[in-house]
Write a protein that holds these residues in place. Sequence first.
Motif, mmCIF file in Angstrom:
data_model
loop_
_atom_site.group_PDB
_atom_site.id
_atom_site.type_symbol
_atom_site.label_atom_id
_atom_site.label_comp_id
_atom_site.label_asym_id
_atom_site.label_seq_id
_atom_site.Cartn_x
_atom_site.Cartn_y
_atom_site.Cartn_z
ATOM 1 N N HIS A 267 0.819 -1.211 0.000
ATOM 2 C CA HIS A 267 0.000 0.000 0.000
ATOM 3 C C HIS A 267 0.853 1.260 0.000
ATOM 4 N N SER A 268 2.074 1.147 -0.478
ATOM 5 C CA SER A 268 2.936 2.329 -0.506
ATOM 6 C C SER A 268 2.415 3.382 -1.474
ATOM 7 N N GLY A 269 1.655 2.973 -2.495
ATOM 8 C CA GLY A 269 1.112 3.945 -3.434
ATOM 9 C C GLY A 269 0.098 4.887 -2.822
ATOM 10 N N ALA A 272 0.837 8.790 -1.856
ATOM 11 C CA ALA A 272 0.664 9.943 -2.745
ATOM 12 C C ALA A 272 -0.717 10.577 -2.624
#
Length: 456
Positions: A267-269, A272
């Motif tokens: 879930h690093s996206g 942003a």
Amino acid sequence: MTIDRLTDWVLAHPWPAAGITAAVLLVVAGVLWAIVRTARAVTLPPASAVAAVGALVCTVYTADTSWRFAAHQLGMRDLTERLIMFSAAEIALLACALMARANKAATATETEAGSPGVPGALVWVITGVQIIPAYSESGFVGGTVRAIIGPIMAGLLWHLAMGLEVRVVRPGAMSTGLPAMIARELRERLLSHLGLAVRDRTAEQITRDRWTAKAVDLAARLAPMKAGSRGHARLSRRLSVAVGRAQVGSHPEQRRALLQLLSARLHSGALADLDLPSPWELRAPGAPSGPVRPAPVVAYEQLREMPQLDAVTTVADAHPDLPSEQLRELLLDHGVVVSPAQVDMGRRLSASAQPSALAGASAAAQTLFAVHARWDGEDASDALGDDPDAPGADADADVPDAAADLALLPDARRVDAAHQAQHGRPAGLRALQSGLRIGQARAQRMRALLDAPKDS
């Protein structure tokens, strides 16, 4: 006298030979005893002095190499010229060592051992330059011997003799010199690259952590791939092996770490899309960093958290001219459900409904009562509340109202429970009066309701 003749004489004269042998043994024993006693009495010089002597000898050893190098490679054929010039490096080495010691003493503090500065770095520069004559004069094998015993040992021993070693001066301090800082940085980066940045771990834990990180990486690479695509089966097998090596099935902490790392990776996206406040937004000191909440929302939450009677009193103080029915509607709009009797009671107990003289008398009585409580060290509520005729008792006449008393009963139970938890006994009349802002007669009725059986 030969050995054969000496042996014949001993055999011919046994007693004199025995006496001479005993005397010789006694003399030898006495000499050995004297030597041992003298050696024990000798006070050895300190370690720094011994290091200084060794550094001086190694410097002389280096000077011999410089003497030969000056004649063979530098063209100093004249004896006087060579005597003046050959030992320039050795004298410079000694001078830099002394200046480095002075710099270290000048910059030392309670927590830091100080820095030798530029002279300390020049010591090693001169040592490195003096290795060249050693190899030039004696080749690889002899030059290695001359380099190690000469300039290298001289530099190390001067380093120790002058007190430049941090661990000798202050074992707990850290060097602030440039070489030491570079060495520490390189060591930490190497340990981080090898996965050894977290200290005090067993070899098994290091292995589990390494394979946990590997499993997270493989799972993140496998997530966007479709089943049956190229490389999917190979990554699945490698992921299975990594999970097994990480031992997440038998170690809950390791499994929790694996899931947390994988969740953050997948879930690093979402980083942003986070709605973060701008760091350039100007705020007053102490102002909340979050979004500004409307005043009606804050008032709604605060009134909902208050007891009903306190909420009625607060709103009545804020709107003293508002009729009781409109006051009740305003409370209902803020989520506070009260009866008309509670509204009338709250209006009577509000500060706006009390005469100024009565408020001043109450304040004086509270001040006098607080001083009396601090002087006697006893519970103030029971000191006056258990005696209905005590001075300072509220003489206001309360009109009996069963519905209002029942509506006030939850607040009375809260005050009684707090008093019971703090003092270990039920609240007296004075405690009920002050906690519920009621008169003495009503406090007696509330005490009777509290003492009555709950099923009645």
